[in-house]
Write an enzyme that holds these catalytic residues in place. Structure first.
Site, mmCIF file in Angstrom:
data_model
loop_
_atom_site.group_PDB
_atom_site.id
_atom_site.type_symbol
_atom_site.label_atom_id
_atom_site.label_comp_id
_atom_site.label_asym_id
_atom_site.label_seq_id
_atom_site.Cartn_x
_atom_site.Cartn_y
_atom_site.Cartn_z
ATOM 1 N N SER A 29 42.421 50.021 -62.025
ATOM 2 C CA SER A 29 43.353 50.279 -60.837
ATOM 3 C C SER A 29 44.406 49.610 -60.623
ATOM 4 O O SER A 29 45.497 49.831 -60.242
ATOM 5 C CB SER A 29 42.428 50.561 -59.664
ATOM 6 O OG SER A 29 41.363 51.563 -59.534
ATOM 7 N N ARG A 49 48.739 49.603 -60.778
ATOM 8 C CA ARG A 49 49.503 49.390 -59.681
ATOM 9 C C ARG A 49 50.340 48.193 -60.020
ATOM 10 O O ARG A 49 51.599 48.330 -59.476
ATOM 11 C CB ARG A 49 48.421 49.118 -58.377
ATOM 12 C CG ARG A 49 47.898 50.258 -57.812
ATOM 13 C CD ARG A 49 46.634 49.743 -56.939
ATOM 14 N NE ARG A 49 46.240 50.924 -56.401
ATOM 15 C CZ ARG A 49 45.299 52.029 -56.842
ATOM 16 N NH1 ARG A 49 44.955 51.992 -58.190
ATOM 17 N NH2 ARG A 49 44.911 52.884 -56.080
ATOM 18 N N SER A 62 40.689 59.198 -50.192
ATOM 19 C CA SER A 62 40.939 58.947 -51.735
ATOM 20 C C SER A 62 42.135 57.879 -51.623
ATOM 21 O O SER A 62 43.086 58.065 -51.202
ATOM 22 C CB SER A 62 41.454 60.167 -52.412
ATOM 23 O OG SER A 62 42.398 60.210 -53.457
ATOM 24 N N GLN A 99 43.717 57.161 -54.471
ATOM 25 C CA GLN A 99 45.060 57.818 -55.120
ATOM 26 C C GLN A 99 45.826 58.543 -54.162
ATOM 27 O O GLN A 99 47.199 58.299 -54.401
ATOM 28 C CB GLN A 99 44.653 58.838 -56.324
ATOM 29 C CG GLN A 99 43.569 58.304 -57.523
ATOM 30 C CD GLN A 99 43.378 59.046 -58.662
ATOM 31 O OE1 GLN A 99 43.397 60.202 -58.463
ATOM 32 N NE2 GLN A 99 42.565 58.363 -59.518
ATOM 33 N N ASP A 110 33.029 55.340 -58.519
ATOM 34 C CA ASP A 110 33.055 55.429 -59.837
ATOM 35 C C ASP A 110 31.691 55.136 -60.583
ATOM 36 O O ASP A 110 31.601 55.121 -61.890
ATOM 37 C CB ASP A 110 34.407 55.002 -60.682
ATOM 38 C CG ASP A 110 35.425 55.444 -60.346
ATOM 39 O OD1 ASP A 110 35.578 56.640 -59.949
ATOM 40 O OD2 ASP A 110 36.676 54.874 -60.494
ATOM 41 N N LYS A 152 36.351 64.409 -61.184
ATOM 42 C CA LYS A 152 36.643 63.336 -61.877
ATOM 43 C C LYS A 152 36.863 63.717 -63.544
ATOM 44 O O LYS A 152 37.141 64.967 -63.558
ATOM 45 C CB LYS A 152 35.467 62.300 -61.794
ATOM 46 C CG LYS A 152 35.335 61.771 -60.308
ATOM 47 C CD LYS A 152 36.389 61.054 -59.953
ATOM 48 C CE LYS A 152 36.426 60.526 -58.515
ATOM 49 N NZ LYS A 152 37.571 59.996 -57.875
ATOM 50 N N ARG A 196 30.760 64.794 -63.064
ATOM 51 C CA ARG A 196 30.073 63.789 -63.199
ATOM 52 C C ARG A 196 28.564 64.000 -62.606
ATOM 53 O O ARG A 196 27.364 63.284 -63.001
ATOM 54 C CB ARG A 196 30.462 62.488 -62.693
ATOM 55 C CG ARG A 196 31.518 62.019 -63.780
ATOM 56 C CD ARG A 196 32.319 60.551 -63.212
ATOM 57 N NE ARG A 196 33.013 60.167 -64.138
ATOM 58 C CZ ARG A 196 34.207 59.247 -64.066
ATOM 59 N NH1 ARG A 196 34.235 58.683 -62.648
ATOM 60 N NH2 ARG A 196 34.970 58.997 -64.948
#
Ligand code: S3P
Length: 429
Positions: A24, A28, A164, A166, A311, A338, A342
């Site tokens: 992550s 960025r 989220s 994202q 995650d 995802k 999952r």
């Protein structure tokens, strides 16, 4: 057994490992560095295929990136519309965060990806970007997605429809050149790496886990040393907890509180986890983690914790399979959107290993204590985290064969080397 298959053996874990750089944070760092004025050196970047997709995409937008195999050097540039479709491959973060950058920097781009990414929801990012004035087209809510951005958006107020990181990050990145303040509400402690890095790059941004405020300003390049990824460390942590004889040190791991739901859950299950040498590196909390094997107890994992462990829920289910009692996981419906579904994937793999597991729309019940080696190779679901999870599952009960090890390279190309080294170190003790 095919050429892509890989066997993971039983064995405790020992020694010291520095897991892959945080995925992550690496995404960025590359994006903000390309947008900043000046030169950014990124040390310990994640070298998986997802971050490579971001690097390639940023170059297609005009960023100048050099890489000597150790450090990535990014020189800020004025970005332009790419002349071809951006292939985000397997990476949701690449797609959604870059859609935000395009939306607020006057860039027109079309995004596509592999079969897994093409199955994932994109309206969740398209809606807020349309609300700020960009044109965004999806195909039935999925990729390919075309964004036509505007310049100098006004700023304003946004309410997140789900917690989220994202989506939050896409809205933030869409407003880097806004003429007025931006306010985002409705977060529930999703990862705040974008906010922290914006601050490091000189922006006036306030955030408290619920509301984010960004004031107009400019981005100034700053070097970034990327911590090791807690999500990558998680496979080692669970394996060491459930495999007798393990005593492992994980070095330089990011322990940002918006990411440590997994550590809280493991502690609630009785894990022997000690954080040493806690420090802050370039705006992110970092520590070394010492893990020793110890009998685990079942736990209940719900909403608030799930956001901070999104995650790691699959690997927590592996810990649950080796804990005493029934672990209940709820509030995790987004796991179905995802890289694979999952919840379904974990249920299938655990069942193949003789674990009693019940699937719910938003979670799992896992009954601990009966896991054993499966009779046939285990599927990978084209999902890097499902692949690495098999290594942890095999540590106490292996050998386990994974049908296709290739997805591991999405986030942790030298995972197998690290794993083999940790098992060798434990044997030598
Ligand atoms: C990520 C955010 C999370 C996470 C993903 C990486 C990020 O997704 O699952 O692996 O880097 O912002 P959501 O924001 O969709 O929860």
């Amino acid at each position: 057994v095919s050429a892509e298959a890989l066997q993971f053996d039983a064995g405790a874990l020992g020694g010291t490992i520095r897991p892959a750089g945080d995925k992550s944070i690496s995404h960025r760092a590359v994006m903000l560095a390309a947008l900043a004025s000046g030169t950014t050196r990124i040390a310990h970047p994640n070298r998986g295929a997802d971050v490579l997709a971001t690097r390639d995409a940023m170059e297609a937008l005009g960023a100048r990136i050099e890489d000597d195999g150790e450090v990535i050097v990014v020189r800020g540039a004025t970005l332009r519309s790419p002349d071809r479709t951006v292939d985000a491959r397997n990476s949701g973060t690449t797609t959604r965060l870059l859609a935000g950058i395009c939306a607020g920097h006057g860039i027109a781009a079309t995004f596509d990806g592999d079969a897994s990414l093409r199955a994932r929801p994109m309206e969740r990012v398209a809606r807020p970007l349309r609300a700020m004035g960009a044109t965004v087209e999806t195909v039935g809510g999925k990729l390919p997605m075309t964004v036509r951005g505007i310049r100098r958006p006004a700023g304003g107020a946004f309410a997140l429809e789900l917690p989220s990181a994202q989506i939050k990050s896409a809205i933030l990145l869409a407003h880097l050149e806004a003429t007025g303040p931006l306010r985002i509400t409705g977060d529930r402690c999703s990862r705040d790496h974008t906010e922290r890095m914006l601050r490091r790059f000189g922006r006036d941004v306030r955030f408290d886990g619920e509301t984010i405020e960004l004031l107009p300003g400019r981005l100034v390049a700053r070097d970034v040393d990327v911590p090791a990824d807690l999500s990558a460390a998680a496979f080692f942590i669970v394996a060491a907890c459930i495999t007798p004889g393990s005593d492992l040190l994980l070095a330089d791991v990011g322990v940002n509180p918006t990411r440590t739901g997994f550590l809280d859950a493991m502690r609630a299950m009785g894990a022997d986890l000690v954080l040493v040498n806690e420090r802050e590196v370039d705006g992110e909390p970092v520590a070394d983690l010492r893990v020793r094997a110890r009998a685990l107890e079942a736990a209940t994992i719900g909403d608030a914790l799930v956001v901070r462990a999104i995650d790691e829920i699959p690997i927590l289910a592996v810990a649950a399979a080796h804990a005493r009692g029934t672990t209940r996981i709820r509030g995790a419906a987004d796991l179905r959107a995802k890289e694979s579904d999952r919840l379904a994937a974990v249920a299938q793999v655990l069942a193949a290993c003789n674990v009693a597991v019940t699937e719910y729309p938003d979670g799992l019940d896992v009954v601990g204590g009966t896991a054993r080696a499966p009779g046939a190779p285990l599927p990978t679901f084209d999902d890097h985290r499902m692949a690495m999870l098999i290594a942890a599952l095999a540590a106490p009960t292996g050998p386990h064969v994974l049908e296709d090890a290739r997805p591991i390279a999405v986030s942790f190309p030298d995972f197998t080397d690290c794993w083999t080294r940790a098992q060798a170190a434990a044997r030598q003790r």
